[in-house]
Design an enzyme around this catalytic site. Structure first.
Site, PDB file in Angstrom:
ATOM      1  N   VAL A 151       0.830  -1.201   0.000  1.00 17.88           N
ATOM      2  CA  VAL A 151       0.000   0.000   0.000  1.00 17.88           C
ATOM      3  C   VAL A 151       0.865   1.252   0.000  1.00 17.88           C
ATOM      4  O   VAL A 151       0.537   2.269  -0.624  1.00 17.88           O
ATOM      5  CB  VAL A 151      -0.958  -0.026   1.208  1.00 17.88           C
ATOM      6  CG1 VAL A 151      -1.697   1.308   1.332  1.00 17.88           C
ATOM      7  CG2 VAL A 151      -1.949  -1.164   1.079  1.00 17.88           C
ATOM      8  N   ALA A 152       2.012   1.193   0.682  1.00 13.73           N
ATOM      9  CA  ALA A 152       2.906   2.350   0.725  1.00 13.73           C
ATOM     10  C   ALA A 152       3.418   2.703  -0.659  1.00 13.73           C
ATOM     11  O   ALA A 152       3.640   3.874  -0.977  1.00 13.73           O
ATOM     12  CB  ALA A 152       4.074   2.063   1.661  1.00 13.73           C
ATOM     13  N   GLU A 208      -2.118   5.934  -3.910  1.00 12.28           N
ATOM     14  CA  GLU A 208      -3.576   5.874  -3.853  1.00 12.28           C
ATOM     15  C   GLU A 208      -4.248   7.154  -4.323  1.00 12.28           C
ATOM     16  O   GLU A 208      -5.334   7.127  -4.905  1.00 12.28           O
ATOM     17  CB  GLU A 208      -4.027   5.568  -2.415  1.00 12.28           C
ATOM     18  CG  GLU A 208      -3.591   4.221  -1.890  1.00 12.28           C
ATOM     19  CD  GLU A 208      -2.200   4.281  -1.255  1.00 12.28           C
ATOM     20  OE1 GLU A 208      -1.578   5.369  -1.283  1.00 12.28           O
ATOM     21  OE2 GLU A 208      -1.740   3.249  -0.745  1.00 12.28           O
ATOM     22  N   ASP A 251      -9.847  22.049 -41.493  1.00 14.86           N
ATOM     23  CA  ASP A 251     -10.788  22.335 -42.557  1.00 14.86           C
ATOM     24  C   ASP A 251     -10.673  23.829 -42.889  1.00 14.86           C
ATOM     25  O   ASP A 251     -10.007  24.580 -42.165  1.00 14.86           O
ATOM     26  CB  ASP A 251     -12.203  21.981 -42.096  1.00 14.86           C
ATOM     27  CG  ASP A 251     -13.205  22.001 -43.230  1.00 14.86           C
ATOM     28  OD1 ASP A 251     -12.779  22.012 -44.397  1.00 14.86           O
ATOM     29  OD2 ASP A 251     -14.420  22.010 -42.950  1.00 14.86           O
ATOM     30  N   ASP A 309     -16.216  21.354 -39.030  1.00 12.90           N
ATOM     31  CA  ASP A 309     -17.551  21.731 -38.587  1.00 12.90           C
ATOM     32  C   ASP A 309     -18.651  20.957 -39.285  1.00 12.90           C
ATOM     33  O   ASP A 309     -19.772  20.904 -38.801  1.00 12.90           O
ATOM     34  CB  ASP A 309     -17.776  23.231 -38.803  1.00 12.90           C
ATOM     35  CG  ASP A 309     -17.681  23.630 -40.264  1.00 12.90           C
ATOM     36  OD1 ASP A 309     -17.156  22.832 -41.072  1.00 12.90           O
ATOM     37  OD2 ASP A 309     -18.125  24.736 -40.625  1.00 12.90           O
ATOM     38  N   ASP A 328     -16.709  16.035 -41.893  1.00 11.66           N
ATOM     39  CA  ASP A 328     -15.499  15.988 -41.068  1.00 11.66           C
ATOM     40  C   ASP A 328     -15.587  14.955 -39.953  1.00 11.66           C
ATOM     41  O   ASP A 328     -14.575  14.633 -39.330  1.00 11.66           O
ATOM     42  CB  ASP A 328     -15.244  17.363 -40.428  1.00 11.66           C
ATOM     43  CG  ASP A 328     -15.046  18.456 -41.457  1.00 11.66           C
ATOM     44  OD1 ASP A 328     -14.280  18.230 -42.401  1.00 11.66           O
ATOM     45  OD2 ASP A 328     -15.671  19.517 -41.325  1.00 11.66           O
ATOM     46  N   ASN A 333       6.664   8.493  -1.387  1.00 13.68           N
ATOM     47  CA  ASN A 333       6.541   7.032  -1.298  1.00 13.68           C
ATOM     48  C   ASN A 333       7.868   6.405  -0.874  1.00 13.68           C
ATOM     49  O   ASN A 333       7.895   5.403  -0.162  1.00 13.68           O
ATOM     50  CB  ASN A 333       6.104   6.456  -2.649  1.00 13.68           C
ATOM     51  CG  ASN A 333       4.600   6.561  -2.843  1.00 13.68           C
ATOM     52  OD1 ASN A 333       3.942   7.300  -2.131  1.00 13.68           O
ATOM     53  ND2 ASN A 333       4.069   5.825  -3.799  1.00 13.68           N
ATOM     54  N   ASP A 387      -1.584  14.918   0.882  1.00 13.78           N
ATOM     55  CA  ASP A 387      -0.908  15.002  -0.425  1.00 13.78           C
ATOM     56  C   ASP A 387      -1.808  15.450  -1.561  1.00 13.78           C
ATOM     57  O   ASP A 387      -1.350  16.091  -2.499  1.00 13.78           O
ATOM     58  CB  ASP A 387      -0.301  13.644  -0.784  1.00 13.78           C
ATOM     59  CG  ASP A 387       1.052  13.453  -0.122  1.00 13.78           C
ATOM     60  OD1 ASP A 387       1.529  14.401   0.502  1.00 13.78           O
ATOM     61  OD2 ASP A 387       1.601  12.350  -0.226  1.00 13.78           O
TER      62      ASP A 387
END
Length: 945
Positions: free
Chosen positions: A306-307, A311, A353, A665, A669, A731, A764
């Site tokens: 997990v470290a 996450e 275009d 447009d 296209d 980390n 964080d």
């Protein structure tokens, strides 16, 4: 072509335009009714209902959208989410197997699950909000149309049209289905939405030779506009079976492309997850033989994993991209998919275009020539804003041109109230766009066309045709009762019918010298890429004057030069893209000469002889030849191209490793917009099919927004790298103490998994988001585009992560083991409830939080000192850092949180020591930047560049 289904065939919509084995365009007008099983009186009411049940409604299917629950469920398919879900499930299992069960294990399982749910909720909220904002109405197909039913003209909803319906078309109408004309009176149609050509194209009801359906002059198609004349036509295809529907299906079938960031984040997730699992497994294998309890050892290894898993990264990434989305929205660029924001920053080629993208899609008179002098006209588009230089000298010329026109200017308010085209908030023209431009020029000269028409009402008209190339009208003056003919048309044809010329207010004989001067003026205007019309007049005896008499012996009034003007901001945007190393290629359905003229006006073309290639030439090229063409000269114009050509060009660019943005447009296209890395559609003038296929919509139709979007996209990528350095560096500070404790034989972990989750999400995320909101660096558009192969975690990025993370890890290891050793207690006697141990792990958690506060300041720049840009220049970052410190203080001092995190209160001296380590980190980073500026002045700027 395929066989048209007629009543009696199987169910389903018609899919083509053949009748009795012959193409429908080859059938004589009188035989069209029998071929489509209808009559000149139209369908009966009952027959119309039967066909509607068989063929379905005349509308394009909505693009399939994932349901809300499917969109939410997709958030849990991210690799980080899967890893954490598995970790949470295993932790729950470990809690069940423990004897007695450990509440800490249960809290860890719940915390991991909460992280996954929080990330998914944030990502879902951002994407769902963007999609909801991007939804638009299907405005290309008009709401109602006029048909003949049982011989009577009726107005019915456009969705109720069926094959066999006889429709009545007039100037200003939008065509609601694919139809074969059976009567046509001077009809012209604007096919820009379907073919990309802005010029009106003449139509006829006569039979024609077999050939491509789109080139049949006796057919009109859904999504196009009637700009002049009147007609009757029989519907032969509706809904998905129309040419418009064919392009829609082509666009729907084109696979979506993953952005470079998607690919790199996916690669990073796989590597990080693999490293986390490997290290966790290795530590488990090391600790089990030492006699540690199996379940506790497993939970310990899980904590290490997990470290290593960031996450907070998915949530941070989603929200940071959303910040970019909101920034672009303020610049009138709507991004429908968050990851498209970053992809814009790596764009290397823009296939643009012409009509509606580089130009206004509104004809505008820019030059008036009369009496030997040129009179510039300011202002662009259909809004009568601007002025004519010396308007008195050209008043009669503009008055004649306005009287000899059938178009009508519609102001914004009238357009909205009419209900015919809801959502139009600008001036528009009903009728021929060229005539609309003449009316606008007249109003700029102070002429009121309606008042002039009232003073001299029209009593006769000779419509324009392609043979004589002119139109004439006869008017009777209410004041004098005299009659005058006004004529406008092609200069060469009109000049041949003139015997005199209006020269500064007086009539002169048209001598050879004056005739040569008129020809020279016409050539000069044409060389500027302008479409030129001439206007003339003469007195006539009455309303019954013949066409030949009305159009001979004329007095030339002058010339009018007009164009579909480039958008004023395009040139600067093109220069910005060129400075950023982005290649611009025009890909249009228009004529090569017109395309080149526009390209020169907006600086896409600067060379004397650019490479111009037509769709027919592309058909003769194999893939190798096309690759060679695209690898060749930078100034390339692709003209007269089809939707298939555009898709092939985009694919060829991508095959060469380019990141391709496509602008457009029209419905033509849409396939290329969807197939491109970044599809950019026009929001105001674009079709719904184009907007649906694109990932970004320019709400103001401004090409300049593309350059702005690229700048913001590049900034987003830089900011992503900043918060990745910020997130991954700590980390290391979380992992190293755990590894150190393992190898020195300390029985407990220096920081628990629940503490790690609190750091990752509580301390964080907000600073990382604040880093994601950093403004673009001044030189961001002076750098070349980022390579598609460039890694998100480059050597430079990894170096900074290890440098900053190593300093943090050293600091927290020192404070932890210093605190443990200061107690004078052997390792074997420490327990989880020991006060010294709880103080030590609190020191580790607080040390990481404090050092991250200083780290956030350090990573804001790569080479420049943070003191130079100002510590207070990003107040959101300071506020986020203070929030993290406040949360850490609460975890340290509040009893309720102490129970959850197994923490203890810290003394003022402890905070001072931690602040000292944080300041040391900032000083070390500032020293590194100083060395980089002093010893590597030519190094490339930017993290990892």
């Amino acid at each position: 072509m395929t066989q048209l289904l007629t009543p009696g065939d199987g169910p389903g919509p018609p899919t083509g335009a053949e009748a009795a084995g012959s193409p429908l365009q080859t059938v004589a007008p009188g035989d069209v009714f029998a071929a489509l099983d209808t009559s000149p009186r139209g369908l009966g009411a009952a027959d119309a209902v039967t066909r509607r049940d068989r063929y379905g409604p005349n509308e394009l299917p909505r693009a399939g959208r994932r349901g809300v629950w499917r969109q939410l469920a997709a958030q849990f398919t991210d690799l980080f989410a899967i890893v954490l879900l598995v970790a949470s499930a295993i932790t729950f299992l470990a809690y069940v197997l423990q004897q007695p069960p450990d509440a800490g294990t249960f809290r860890l399982a719940v915390a991991i699950l909460a992280v996954v749910v929080l990330n998914a909720s944030i990502g879902f909220a951002q994407e769902y909000s963007a999609e909801r904002t991007a939804q638009s109405l299907q405005a290309m197909v008009p709401h109602t149309c006029r048909v003949l039913r049982d011989g009577e003209r009726r107005e019915v909803p456009a969705r109720e049209l069926v094959p066999g319906d006889v429709v009545v078309l007039e100037a200003g109408d939008a065509v609601s289905a694919d139809c074969r004309l059976v009567e046509a009176h001077e009809v012209s149609v604007n096919n820009a939405a379907l073919t990309g050509e802005s010029d009106a194209v003449g139509r006829t009801g006569d039979a024609e030779a077999a050939g491509p359906l789109l080139e049949a002059r006796n057919c009109v198609f859904m999504g196009t506009d009637v700009v002049a004349g009147t007609a009757k036509a029989v519907v032969f295809a509706t809904g998905p079976a129309t040419e418009f529907g064919r392009i829609f299906r082509l666009a729907s079938a084109a696979p979506g492309q993953k952005t470079p960031l998607q690919l790199q984040v996916a690669s990073m997730a796989r590597r990080v997850a693999g490293v986390a699992l490997a290290i966790g497994a290795a530590l488990f294998a090391v600790r089990v033989p030492t006699g540690q309890p199996f379940v506790e050892t497993f939970v310990f290894a899980l904590g290490v994993m997990v470290a290593l898993v960031p996450e907070g990264l998915p949530a941070t990434l989603s929200v940071s991209l959303a910040i970019g989305v909101r920034r672009m929205a303020r610049r009138h660029a709507l991004v429908k998919k968050l990851l498209a924001v970053e992809a814009l920053g790596s764009t290397t080629v823009v296939c643009t275009d012409k009509t509606g993208t580089l130009t206004q899609a509104e004809m505008t008179v820019t030059q008036v020539w009369a009496g030997g002098a040129s009179h510039p006209v300011s202002g662009v588009g259909y809004a009568p804003v601007g002025e004519v230089t010396d308007p008195l000298a050209v008043r009669e010329l503009l008055r004649a041109a306005a009287l000899c026109s059938n178009a009508r200017l519609v102001p914004p308010l009238a357009a909205d109230q009419s209900g015919s085209r809801a959502g139009h908030r600008s001036w528009r023209v009903l009728g021929d766009t060229t005539e609309g431009a003449l009316l606008v020029a007249a109003e700029k000269a102070g002429i009121d066309p309606a008042a002039e028409e009232d003073a001299a009402p029209r009593v006769a008209e000779n419509p324009f045709d392609s043979v004589r190339k002119m139109m004439s009208t006869v008017h009777r003056s209410r004041d004098s009762g005299t009659y005058h003919a006004y004529v406008k048309g092609a200069p060469q044809e009109l000049l041949a019918r003139c015997t005199g010329i209006d020269w500064k207010g007086e009539r002169r004989a048209l001598t050879d010298e004056l005739r040569a001067e008129v020809v020279a003026a016409n050539d000069e205007l044409a060389s500027q890429g302008l479409r030129v019309l001439a206007a003339a007049w003469r007195p006539v005896s009455g309303s019954d004057v013949t066409q030949d008499e009305a159009e001979s012996g004329l007095t030339l009034l002058g010339l009018l030069g007009m164009l579909d003007p480039p958008r004023p901001e395009v040139s600067a945007a093109v220069d910005a893209c060129r400075q950023a190393g982005i290649r611009i290629v025009m890909v249009t359905g228009d004529h090569p000469l017109t395309a080149e003229a526009v390209a020169r006006r907006v600086d896409i073309v600067r060379q004397a002889a650019p490479t111009v290639v037509t769709g027919a030439s592309l058909d003769s090229m194999d893939d190798d030849a096309l690759d060679g063409l695209l690898a060749g000269p930078a100034e390339l114009l692709l003209c007269r191209v089809s939707p298939e050509h555009k898709m092939r060009v985009v694919t060829a660019f991508q095959r060469r490793g380019e990141v391709v943005a496509v602008t457009g447009d029209g419905a033509n296209d849409a396939p290329a917009l969807k197939h491109a890395d970044i599809g950019v559609a026009m929001g105001a003038s674009g079709t719904d099919v184009a907007r649906e296929a694109a990932v970004m919509v320019l709400l103001d139709d401004s090409f300049a927004s593309i350059a702005t979007a690229v700048r913001l996209g590049r900034s987003v990528y830089q900011n992503i790298r900043k918060f990745l350095i910020y997130l991954f560096s700590h980390n290391i500070a979380e992992l190293v103490p755990i590894l150190a404790a393992t190898f020195v034989g300390f029985p407990l972990v220096p920081i628990t998994a629940v503490q790690i989750l609190a750091i990752d999400l509580g301390s964080d995320v907000l600073p990382a988001l604040a880093l994601g909101a950093e403004p673009p660096e001044p030189d961001v558009m002076d750098r070349p585009p980022r390579s598609r192969r460039e890694r998100l975690f480059s050597a430079g990025v990894m170096g900074r992560i290890l440098f900053l993370g190593g300093i943090q890890a050293l600091g927290v290891c020192v404070v932890f083991f210093w605190h443990i050793h200061a107690a004078g207690i052997p390792y074997s006697r420490f327990t989880e409830d020991d006060a010294v141990y709880r103080e030590a792990i609190t020191m580790v958690q607080a040390g990481i939080v404090v050092s991250q506060f200083f780290n956030a300041l350090a990573v804001r720049t790569e080479r420049q000192s943070v003191f130079r840009i100002g510590l207070l220049s990003n107040p959101w970052l300071l506020a986020a850092g203070c929030f993290g410190l406040g949360l850490m203080a609460a975890i340290s001092y509040l009893p309720a949180l102490q129970a959850v995190f197994h923490t203890a209160p810290l003394a003022a001296a402890d905070w001072a020591v931690l602040a000292g380590f944080g300041a040391l980190l900032l000083a070390a980073e500032e020293t590194r930047k100083w060395w980089l500026r002093s010893h590597r002045p030519g190094a490339r700027k930017g993290a990892g560049r």
